[in-house]
Scaffold this motif. Sequence first.
Motif, PDB file in Angstrom:
ATOM      1  N   VAL A   1       6.571  -8.343   9.292  1.00 57.54           N
ATOM      2  CA  VAL A   1       6.887  -6.918   9.208  1.00 57.54           C
ATOM      3  C   VAL A   1       7.345  -6.649   7.781  1.00 57.54           C
ATOM      4  O   VAL A   1       8.519  -6.740   7.441  1.00 57.54           O
ATOM      5  N   LYS A   2       6.396  -6.314   6.935  1.00 53.02           N
ATOM      6  CA  LYS A   2       6.672  -6.152   5.508  1.00 53.02           C
ATOM      7  C   LYS A   2       6.753  -4.675   5.145  1.00 53.02           C
ATOM      8  O   LYS A   2       6.426  -3.794   5.952  1.00 53.02           O
ATOM      9  N   GLU A   3       7.167  -4.425   3.921  1.00 56.73           N
ATOM     10  CA  GLU A   3       7.368  -3.050   3.444  1.00 56.73           C
ATOM     11  C   GLU A   3       6.130  -2.178   3.654  1.00 56.73           C
ATOM     12  O   GLU A   3       6.235  -1.013   4.050  1.00 56.73           O
ATOM     13  N   ALA A   4       4.951  -2.729   3.411  1.00 58.99           N
ATOM     14  CA  ALA A   4       3.715  -1.948   3.456  1.00 58.99           C
ATOM     15  C   ALA A   4       3.407  -1.392   4.840  1.00 58.99           C
ATOM     16  O   ALA A   4       2.654  -0.418   4.967  1.00 58.99           O
ATOM     17  N   VAL A   5       3.981  -1.978   5.888  1.00 60.62           N
ATOM     18  CA  VAL A   5       3.661  -1.515   7.247  1.00 60.62           C
ATOM     19  C   VAL A   5       4.812  -0.707   7.857  1.00 60.62           C
ATOM     20  O   VAL A   5       4.796  -0.413   9.047  1.00 60.62           O
ATOM     21  N   ILE A   6       5.804  -0.351   7.030  1.00 59.26           N
ATOM     22  CA  ILE A   6       6.971   0.383   7.529  1.00 59.26           C
ATOM     23  C   ILE A   6       7.016   1.770   6.894  1.00 59.26           C
ATOM     24  O   ILE A   6       7.019   1.907   5.670  1.00 59.26           O
ATOM     25  N   LYS A   7       7.060   2.798   7.710  1.00 59.97           N
ATOM     26  CA  LYS A   7       7.239   4.168   7.233  1.00 59.97           C
ATOM     27  C   LYS A   7       8.728   4.479   7.146  1.00 59.97           C
ATOM     28  O   LYS A   7       9.471   4.276   8.106  1.00 59.97           O
TER      29      LYS A   7
END
Length: 511
Positions: free
Chosen positions: A84-90
């Motif tokens: 769960v990395k930054e790119a997949v978190i809104k």
Amino acid sequence: MTLPEKQRDTPLYIKVHTNDNVGVIVNAGGLPEGTLFPCGLKLKESIPQGHKVALTDLDRGDPIIRYNEVIGYAESPIEKGKWVKEAVIKLPTSPRLDELPLANRVPKPLPPLEGYTFAGYRNEDGSVGTKNILGITTSVQCVVGVLDFAVKRIKEELLPKYPNVDDVVAFNHNYGCGVAIHAPEAVIPIRTIQHLAAHPNFGGEAMVVGLGCEKLLPQRLVPDGDPASIVSLQEQPGFMPMIQSIMNMAEERLSKLNRRRREPCPLSGLVVGLQCGGSDAFSGVTANPAVGYAADLLVRAGATVLFSEVTEVRDAVHLLTPRTVDEEVGRALIREMKWYDDYLQRGEVDRSANPSPGNKKGGLSNVVEKSLGSIVKSGNSPIVQVLSPGEKATKRGLIFAATPASDFVCGTLQLAAGMNMHVFTTGRGTPYGLAMAPVIKVSTRTALTEQWHDLIDVNAGRIATGDATIEEIGWEIFHLILDVASGRKKTWVEYWGLHNDLCLFNPAPLT
């Protein structure tokens, strides 16, 4: 982090709350795809240390929960066992300031912690020093070169004659002229300098070096504008007379400071500033909770504790306003959040400017996650006062001192608030230090402590591996604070003589 021998081959993750749907990888170097945890969780890709793994399947738009709080929403489906990395978190929106509860869950005071003192230097104004320093304040940046030359000679020629004085510190800054000194926000740098000039570790022996034509008049920086505490360079007949006049005034004060001695003082004389820098995903589960436990011990013992960094509080402020001792203090906390919101908006600053690249490399995906881990430094005591930038603490207990998150600006403003002890947590590592007050460095990871064995004072990484509890590290920090404040122990940054320049916060215009 480095694990004990028996655990090094055991994959570990940390789940802070039972409701969390992500965990943080503990093992040094991270874990490879296919790793199977004792609970049955299997990694579907390699995940670095400190980064998050999905503990359940997440659909697009599902909340991502850490610390039992929403840190974001899934931008796309995330399978259990994936990174769960930054790119997949809104990034979620910040809490609305006009909807926050005030003083509705004020913690009950914990039992007093009695019998603790420290050996400090008492001042006539009732404050207490943890060090015995000759502090020399500048009223304008123009004089810095001359003062630095003089301080070098003072340390070489005069300081050895006065062994009870710890150091000579010049407070250099870039303020004083070429500034909108009557602008409303100019009050922030001015009161900061005024309070720094009267810092408890300076023993009441004010000394200011000015030029003579600056906007910030030197008289504003000494009690009653006493001309006997001011050296004005434009009144001197040349460079060497400038140096000699500074040295003469310094020697008068060194002789007085040399007569000071440490004596037993109640913990009401301690003002401990808390800060984090070079943070990582372990900050909120090891070092900061341990510091928060120590903060509660300090408050119970009668000390004052400052926590700060508005941008690292703003997204968790809804957890703090209920803890304010009354609605007035709650409104003051909201006031500081609103002031900073407006300040950032004027500068067109994106919230994603925080965390830093290093924070993200350490597993912090966004400012919400960072804020939730940051505020635990404050422990569980009621918040009794809120300070605007540059203001001085006037109450004892837990205080929010509003500052930017910048390490150097935050440290400067906490010193202005009266801080005489500093506790600094770090996960990525930083050699940050202050000349005016001791800095205790607490590591979030055992690996950092081992890497920087001669810079880290307390290893809180033991909490993550089960080798120590939050309470045990909290007590260790508490006792170390008293030892360092008493001069019985030195921190590593004191040992090496490391310190950063102080940095004023000046939101007013330059001219």
